[in-house]
Design a protein around this motif. Structure first.
Motif, mmCIF file in Angstrom:
data_model
loop_
_atom_site.group_PDB
_atom_site.id
_atom_site.type_symbol
_atom_site.label_atom_id
_atom_site.label_comp_id
_atom_site.label_asym_id
_atom_site.label_seq_id
_atom_site.Cartn_x
_atom_site.Cartn_y
_atom_site.Cartn_z
ATOM 1 N N THR A 28 -29.936 -62.692 12.571
ATOM 2 C CA THR A 28 -31.463 -62.824 13.340
ATOM 3 C C THR A 28 -31.496 -64.060 13.864
ATOM 4 O O THR A 28 -32.479 -64.155 14.798
ATOM 5 C CB THR A 28 -32.301 -62.523 12.446
ATOM 6 N N TYR A 40 -40.735 -62.257 15.614
ATOM 7 C CA TYR A 40 -40.195 -61.323 14.307
ATOM 8 C C TYR A 40 -40.367 -59.956 14.888
ATOM 9 O O TYR A 40 -39.470 -59.400 14.035
ATOM 10 C CB TYR A 40 -41.178 -62.172 13.800
ATOM 11 N N LYS A 41 -41.222 -59.506 15.419
ATOM 12 C CA LYS A 41 -41.485 -58.453 15.897
ATOM 13 C C LYS A 41 -40.572 -57.679 16.852
ATOM 14 O O LYS A 41 -39.797 -56.390 16.375
ATOM 15 C CB LYS A 41 -42.834 -57.618 16.364
ATOM 16 N N ALA A 80 -36.990 -57.603 14.374
ATOM 17 C CA ALA A 80 -37.278 -55.802 13.536
ATOM 18 C C ALA A 80 -37.237 -54.783 13.829
ATOM 19 O O ALA A 80 -36.120 -54.241 13.744
ATOM 20 C CB ALA A 80 -38.241 -56.015 13.268
ATOM 21 N N ASP A 122 -36.969 -54.409 8.379
ATOM 22 C CA ASP A 122 -38.838 -54.691 8.311
ATOM 23 C C ASP A 122 -39.064 -56.271 8.420
ATOM 24 O O ASP A 122 -37.343 -57.128 8.318
ATOM 25 C CB ASP A 122 -38.579 -54.657 6.732
ATOM 26 N N MET A 123 -39.884 -55.666 8.333
ATOM 27 C CA MET A 123 -40.970 -57.478 8.902
ATOM 28 C C MET A 123 -40.794 -58.872 8.131
ATOM 29 O O MET A 123 -39.942 -59.965 8.286
ATOM 30 C CB MET A 123 -42.108 -57.496 9.155
ATOM 31 N N VAL A 128 -36.067 -59.923 7.892
ATOM 32 C CA VAL A 128 -36.357 -60.570 9.514
ATOM 33 C C VAL A 128 -36.419 -62.017 8.553
ATOM 34 O O VAL A 128 -35.796 -62.701 9.408
ATOM 35 C CB VAL A 128 -37.270 -59.918 10.210
#
Length: 192
Positions: A146, A157-158, A161, A167-168, A171
């Motif tokens: 990440t 972030y999206k 992910a 999942d958000m 992350v």
């Protein structure tokens, strides 16, 4: 006294039919007729974000190109508000991309600059980058992945992910913990 009925005009009533018919047939004439009404709205929105006429005109066409595929897949009940959201997101993504990849003009003399020819790199900075790379390798796999995607590849972030399948919240947690662990490692090894 006569009361005026507030009824939508024929074109507004026809929008749901046009959307459904375009979705069914893929007829670009229908899509063009539907989009044409809102082109000034989309152009104005793009101009607000880009502050450049040509870039805004290009964006209006790019948004239309997105509609060709998106309206075949998505069922839209309120075209105007859906289009506004699509156009706003397009502008924001374009601005984000331009921030990630800033452009600068090169004049003919900049390539002959001594610092450029000799690749003068601050040795302290080079050592710091090398140390950071070593510290990244010590992180747990999730944090390492990440951190690389978010900071080095500048993914949001999206996107992180989507790439990792986390999942958000995971992350965000991995990035936050990874950043903290990276800082600790860098501070611990800065005396070496």
């Amino acid at each position: 006294m006569k009361f005026i009925k507030n009824t939508p005009d024929k074109q507004q009533r026809d929008e749901p039919w046009m959307l459904a018919e375009y979705r069914r047939t893929g007829d670009l004439k229908l899509l063009g007729a539907l989009y044409e009404k809102y082109m000034p709205l989309v152009y104005g929105l793009c101009l607000k974000y880009f502050k450049d006429e040509e870039e805004s005109k290009d964006a209006v066409m790019q948004i239309f190109e997105q509609l060709v595929n998106k309206l075949r897949v998505h069922e839209v009940s309120n075209f105007k508000s859906w289009l506004y959201t699509l156009a706003r997101n397009h502008c924001l993504m374009a601005l984000r991309q331009s921030e990630k990849h800033p452009t600068s003009s090169l004049d003919e003399h900049s390539m002959e600059n001594d610092a450029f020819l000799h690749h003068d790199i601050d040795p302290g900075r080079e050592q710091q980058l090398s140390q950071m790379e070593k510290c990244i390798e010590t992180l747990p796999q999730e944090q390492k992945l990440t951190i690389r995607l978010f900071y080095l590849e500048q993914k949001c972030y999206k996107e992180v992910a989507g790439i990792t399948g986390f999942d958000m919240n995971k992350v965000k947690s991995y990035i936050q913990n990874g950043k903290r662990n990276l800082k600790i490692c860098m501070e611990k090894n800065s005396g070496e």
